[in-house]
Design a protein around this motif. Structure first.
Motif, PDB file in Angstrom:
ATOM      1  N   ASP A   1      11.625  -1.847  14.305  1.00 49.94           N
ATOM      2  CA  ASP A   1      11.795  -1.335  12.946  1.00 49.94           C
ATOM      3  C   ASP A   1      12.448  -2.346  12.022  1.00 49.94           C
ATOM      4  OD1 ASP A   1      10.645   1.023  13.602  1.00 49.94           O
ATOM      5  OD2 ASP A   1      12.525   2.085  13.987  1.00 49.94           O
ATOM      6  N   ALA A   2      13.154  -3.330  12.610  1.00 50.02           N
ATOM      7  CA  ALA A   2      13.819  -4.332  11.774  1.00 50.02           C
ATOM      8  C   ALA A   2      12.820  -5.304  11.158  1.00 50.02           C
ATOM      9  CB  ALA A   2      14.841  -5.115  12.600  1.00 50.02           C
ATOM     10  N   GLY A   3      11.554  -5.236  11.586  1.00 51.35           N
ATOM     11  CA  GLY A   3      10.529  -6.125  11.043  1.00 51.35           C
ATOM     12  C   GLY A   3      10.053  -5.719   9.667  1.00 51.35           C
ATOM     13  N   ARG A   4      10.528  -4.599   9.165  1.00 50.25           N
ATOM     14  CA  ARG A   4      10.133  -4.191   7.821  1.00 50.25           C
ATOM     15  C   ARG A   4      11.305  -3.504   7.129  1.00 50.25           C
ATOM     16  NH1 ARG A   4       8.096  -0.053  11.127  1.00 50.25           N
ATOM     17  NH2 ARG A   4       8.612   2.048  10.391  1.00 50.25           N
ATOM     18  N   ALA A   5      11.333  -3.586   5.816  1.00 47.09           N
ATOM     19  CA  ALA A   5      12.393  -2.929   5.054  1.00 47.09           C
ATOM     20  C   ALA A   5      12.041  -1.459   4.874  1.00 47.09           C
ATOM     21  CB  ALA A   5      12.561  -3.598   3.696  1.00 47.09           C
ATOM     22  N   ASP A   6      13.016  -0.632   4.778  1.00 41.51           N
ATOM     23  CA  ASP A   6      12.801   0.796   4.567  1.00 41.51           C
ATOM     24  C   ASP A   6      13.699   1.256   3.419  1.00 41.51           C
ATOM     25  OD1 ASP A   6      13.507   3.819   6.465  1.00 41.51           O
ATOM     26  OD2 ASP A   6      12.149   3.473   4.791  1.00 41.51           O
ATOM     27  N   PRO A   7      13.169   1.666   2.276  1.00 43.36           N
ATOM     28  CA  PRO A   7      11.743   1.883   2.008  1.00 43.36           C
ATOM     29  C   PRO A   7      10.977   0.588   1.739  1.00 43.36           C
ATOM     30  CG  PRO A   7      13.029   2.342   0.056  1.00 43.36           C
ATOM     31  CD  PRO A   7      14.021   2.058   1.146  1.00 43.36           C
ATOM     32  N   VAL A   8       9.716   0.560   2.123  1.00 46.03           N
ATOM     33  CA  VAL A   8       8.881  -0.626   1.975  1.00 46.03           C
ATOM     34  C   VAL A   8       8.426  -0.751   0.520  1.00 46.03           C
ATOM     35  CG1 VAL A   8       6.751  -1.741   2.733  1.00 46.03           C
ATOM     36  CG2 VAL A   8       8.087  -0.390   4.345  1.00 46.03           C
ATOM     37  N   LEU A   9       8.372  -1.975   0.018  1.00 45.32           N
ATOM     38  CA  LEU A   9       7.811  -2.209  -1.309  1.00 45.32           C
ATOM     39  C   LEU A   9       6.305  -1.919  -1.247  1.00 45.32           C
ATOM     40  CD1 LEU A   9       9.618  -5.531  -2.335  1.00 45.32           C
ATOM     41  CD2 LEU A   9      10.219  -3.190  -2.939  1.00 45.32           C
ATOM     42  N   GLN A  10       5.823  -1.101  -2.171  1.00 42.24           N
ATOM     43  CA  GLN A  10       4.449  -0.619  -2.106  1.00 42.24           C
ATOM     44  C   GLN A  10       3.444  -1.759  -2.298  1.00 42.24           C
ATOM     45  OE1 GLN A  10       6.992   0.412  -3.956  1.00 42.24           O
ATOM     46  NE2 GLN A  10       6.860   2.597  -4.471  1.00 42.24           N
ATOM     47  N   GLU A  11       2.557  -1.922  -1.326  1.00 40.18           N
ATOM     48  CA  GLU A  11       1.602  -3.021  -1.337  1.00 40.18           C
ATOM     49  C   GLU A  11       0.635  -2.922  -2.519  1.00 40.18           C
ATOM     50  OE1 GLU A  11      -1.593  -5.190   1.698  1.00 40.18           O
ATOM     51  OE2 GLU A  11      -0.458  -3.419   2.324  1.00 40.18           O
ATOM     52  N   LYS A  12       0.213  -1.685  -2.846  1.00 41.48           N
ATOM     53  CA  LYS A  12      -0.725  -1.491  -3.957  1.00 41.48           C
ATOM     54  C   LYS A  12      -0.128  -1.984  -5.266  1.00 41.48           C
ATOM     55  CE  LYS A  12      -2.707   2.229  -6.764  1.00 41.48           C
ATOM     56  NZ  LYS A  12      -2.833   3.702  -6.906  1.00 41.48           N
ATOM     57  N   PHE A  13       1.126  -1.613  -5.540  1.00 39.11           N
ATOM     58  CA  PHE A  13       1.793  -2.035  -6.765  1.00 39.11           C
ATOM     59  C   PHE A  13       1.992  -3.547  -6.772  1.00 39.11           C
ATOM     60  CE2 PHE A  13       4.112   2.335  -7.012  1.00 39.11           C
ATOM     61  CZ  PHE A  13       2.883   2.957  -7.210  1.00 39.11           C
ATOM     62  N   TRP A  14       2.417  -4.067  -5.623  1.00 37.46           N
ATOM     63  CA  TRP A  14       2.697  -5.502  -5.506  1.00 37.46           C
ATOM     64  C   TRP A  14       1.437  -6.322  -5.808  1.00 37.46           C
ATOM     65  CZ3 TRP A  14       7.107  -8.349  -4.617  1.00 37.46           C
ATOM     66  CH2 TRP A  14       6.917  -9.710  -4.345  1.00 37.46           C
ATOM     67  N   ASN A  15       0.321  -5.970  -5.172  1.00 36.99           N
ATOM     68  CA  ASN A  15      -0.920  -6.735  -5.348  1.00 36.99           C
ATOM     69  C   ASN A  15      -1.409  -6.687  -6.796  1.00 36.99           C
ATOM     70  OD1 ASN A  15      -0.897  -7.390  -2.644  1.00 36.99           O
ATOM     71  ND2 ASN A  15      -2.289  -5.729  -2.047  1.00 36.99           N
ATOM     72  N   TYR A  16      -1.269  -5.535  -7.431  1.00 32.73           N
ATOM     73  CA  TYR A  16      -1.698  -5.390  -8.826  1.00 32.73           C
ATOM     74  C   TYR A  16      -0.903  -6.343  -9.726  1.00 32.73           C
ATOM     75  CZ  TYR A  16      -2.524  -3.164 -13.380  1.00 32.73           C
ATOM     76  OH  TYR A  16      -2.841  -2.913 -14.693  1.00 32.73           O
ATOM     77  N   LEU A  17       0.407  -6.359  -9.552  1.00 40.75           N
ATOM     78  CA  LEU A  17       1.261  -7.202 -10.387  1.00 40.75           C
ATOM     79  C   LEU A  17       1.114  -8.679 -10.027  1.00 40.75           C
ATOM     80  CD1 LEU A  17       4.431  -4.925 -10.431  1.00 40.75           C
ATOM     81  CD2 LEU A  17       2.862  -5.371 -12.335  1.00 40.75           C
ATOM     82  N   GLU A  18       0.833  -8.968  -8.758  1.00 38.08           N
ATOM     83  CA  GLU A  18       0.643 -10.360  -8.336  1.00 38.08           C
ATOM     84  C   GLU A  18      -0.536 -10.983  -9.078  1.00 38.08           C
ATOM     85  OE1 GLU A  18       1.626 -13.722  -6.452  1.00 38.08           O
ATOM     86  OE2 GLU A  18       2.587 -11.915  -5.702  1.00 38.08           O
ATOM     87  N   VAL A  19      -1.596 -10.198  -9.260  1.00 39.81           N
ATOM     88  CA  VAL A  19      -2.790 -10.694  -9.949  1.00 39.81           C
ATOM     89  C   VAL A  19      -2.488 -10.961 -11.423  1.00 39.81           C
ATOM     90  CG1 VAL A  19      -5.113 -10.076 -10.721  1.00 39.81           C
ATOM     91  CG2 VAL A  19      -4.413  -9.605  -8.360  1.00 39.81           C
ATOM     92  N   ARG A  20      -1.722 -10.077 -12.051  1.00 38.52           N
ATOM     93  CA  ARG A  20      -1.498 -10.170 -13.485  1.00 38.52           C
ATOM     94  C   ARG A  20      -0.305 -11.032 -13.885  1.00 38.52           C
ATOM     95  NH1 ARG A  20      -4.366  -6.438 -11.901  1.00 38.52           N
ATOM     96  NH2 ARG A  20      -5.980  -5.435 -13.170  1.00 38.52           N
ATOM     97  N   LEU A  21       0.667 -11.154 -12.992  1.00 39.17           N
ATOM     98  CA  LEU A  21       1.867 -11.923 -13.336  1.00 39.17           C
ATOM     99  C   LEU A  21       2.055 -13.168 -12.490  1.00 39.17           C
ATOM    100  CD1 LEU A  21       4.313  -8.924 -13.841  1.00 39.17           C
ATOM    101  CD2 LEU A  21       3.289 -10.330 -15.608  1.00 39.17           C
ATOM    102  N   GLY A  22       1.344 -13.263 -11.373  1.00 42.48           N
ATOM    103  CA  GLY A  22       1.412 -14.444 -10.530  1.00 42.48           C
ATOM    104  C   GLY A  22       2.811 -14.741 -10.037  1.00 42.48           C
ATOM    105  N   ASN A  23       3.272 -15.973 -10.288  1.00 41.07           N
ATOM    106  CA  ASN A  23       4.609 -16.374  -9.818  1.00 41.07           C
ATOM    107  C   ASN A  23       5.706 -15.955 -10.782  1.00 41.07           C
ATOM    108  OD1 ASN A  23       4.345 -18.136 -11.954  1.00 41.07           O
ATOM    109  ND2 ASN A  23       4.211 -19.986 -10.682  1.00 41.07           N
ATOM    110  N   GLY A  24       5.346 -15.206 -11.830  1.00 39.33           N
ATOM    111  CA  GLY A  24       6.354 -14.699 -12.757  1.00 39.33           C
ATOM    112  C   GLY A  24       6.623 -15.603 -13.938  1.00 39.33           C
ATOM    113  N   LYS A  25       6.052 -16.807 -13.930  1.00 38.60           N
ATOM    114  CA  LYS A  25       6.292 -17.758 -15.028  1.00 38.60           C
ATOM    115  C   LYS A  25       5.230 -17.574 -16.112  1.00 38.60           C
ATOM    116  CE  LYS A  25       8.351 -21.228 -12.009  1.00 38.60           C
ATOM    117  NZ  LYS A  25       8.252 -22.603 -11.497  1.00 38.60           N
ATOM    118  N   GLN A  26       5.684 -17.667 -17.341  1.00 36.69           N
ATOM    119  CA  GLN A  26       4.751 -17.568 -18.452  1.00 36.69           C
ATOM    120  C   GLN A  26       3.982 -18.869 -18.600  1.00 36.69           C
ATOM    121  OE1 GLN A  26       8.146 -15.669 -21.061  1.00 36.69           O
ATOM    122  NE2 GLN A  26       6.221 -15.515 -22.147  1.00 36.69           N
ATOM    123  N   GLY A  27       2.691 -18.735 -18.898  1.00 36.81           N
ATOM    124  CA  GLY A  27       1.874 -19.919 -19.074  1.00 36.81           C
ATOM    125  C   GLY A  27       2.155 -20.641 -20.369  1.00 36.81           C
TER     126      GLY A  27
END
Length: 333
Positions: free
Chosen positions: A307-333
């Motif tokens: 169980d130590a291999g993951r955080a609880d509560p887990v960061l939601q993968e669906k939300f993460w992937n959506y924001l990763e596509v739109r915000l990338g590394n977080g830096k403004q272009g």
């Protein structure tokens, strides 16, 4: 040969900042003026951290390149029956500047240079919180005391680590048989004749640490913050802001921190969705904060199992992937 010029003004200003997680409580700091601040940062990056003899002890994990709260807790026995947590009272305000000077000169630094550096980095004869060099210089001054505390700990079967003014001692023994548990001692009940196991007290250990700090540096422990954390106790084994799991499987961030990161991710996802998938400048900053939390959680989980291999509560993968596509590394272009 390294040297520098002191600025015309050596003024500082007193300030207060809120203590994280403690509403209504503030920490007193002193902030150097902009020119002095820039000088201190330059001294830290171009002189102090590059001078081989001015290193922190192996037991210091705060404000040291390559070390952190994570590296600190990994030095401790995950299954320690007892962890002792202490706090040095008004550490930065009371730290003896002369000990820093003595250590630097003993390591071969020129006395005149050291004196000038301490003029630039001290305020009212102390190394205040708020000065960029204060944590590094206290680590330098703590080198020999850290070694003494580590020797004291080893003599009594404990491992020692320190993060700034937080001192932690964890028992090195691992207990398999409760009757041999060093955390408890056996007594015979006068009425029933049965053997009872009672938790040991560690006041003598706290006093020993206090005596070492007092004799070497004139620093005292904040007795209100002395804490004995037992493996079989009810409270979480929280050390340096990291929770050492009681099953020995690894480490977690505090639950409140994980829930906050989960909420930040969820709220940011909903906000960007409502904007039609278009991020505004403030969203990039929020995304960088979420990524920072995720990196911290990953660092804690590394090396854990089950169980130590993951955080609880887990960061939601669906939300993460959506924001990763739109915000990338977080830096403004």
């Amino acid at each position: 040969m390294f040297d520098f010029d002191l600025p015309e003004s050596l003024d500082w200003r007193d300030a207060r900042i809120p203590k994280p997680g403690k509403p209504g409580e503030f920490r007193k700091i002193a902030i150097p003026n902009p020119e002095l601040m820039a000088l201190q940062r330059d001294l830290l990056s171009n002189y102090l951290t590059r001078t081989e003899g001015l290193m922190a002890s192996p037991f210091a994990h705060g404000f040291v390149n390559g070390r952190s709260t994570i590296t600190g807790v990994r030095r401790l026995n995950r299954n320690a029956p007892v962890i002792l947590r202490m706090d040095a009272k008004d550490f930065f305000d009371n730290f003896p500047v002369e000990e820093v000077r003595r250590r630097m000169v003993a390591q071969g630094e020129r006395a005149l240079l050291v004196d000038k550096l301490l003029v630039a980095c001290t305020y009212r004869g102390r190394l205040p919180q708020g000065g960029p060099c204060s944590p590094f210089l206290t680590n330098v001054g703590m080198y020999e005391t850290d070694c003494c505390l580590a020797a004291y700990a080893k003599k009594h079967g404990f491992a020692y680590i320190r993060y700034a003014d937080d001192l932690v001692f964890a028992m090195e023994a691992t207990v398999d048989d409760p009757t041999n548990d060093p955390e408890v001692y056996a007594v015979e009940d006068d009425e029933t004749g049965k053997t009872l196991f009672r938790p040991r007290r560690y006041g003598w250990f706290f006093r020993g640490v206090s005596e070492i700090l007092g004799a070497r540096l004139g620093i005292r422990l904040n007795r209100k913050k002395n804490k004995v954390i037992r493996l079989h106790g009810r409270c979480p084994r929280r050390v340096l802001g990291v929770v050492i799991r009681k099953d020995g499987a690894g480490y977690n961030a505090p639950r409140a921190m994980r829930r906050m990161a989960r909420a930040m991710l969820c709220n940011l996802y909903r906000k960007v969705m409502a904007q039609g998938g278009v991020a505004v400048p403030g969203d990039h900053l929020k995304w960088m904060q979420v990524r920072g939390y995720a990196a911290y959680f990953d660092g804690l989980r590394y090396g854990g199992y089950g169980d130590a291999g993951r955080a609880d509560p887990v960061l939601q993968e669906k939300f993460w992937n959506y924001l990763e596509v739109r915000l990338g590394n977080g830096k403004q272009g």
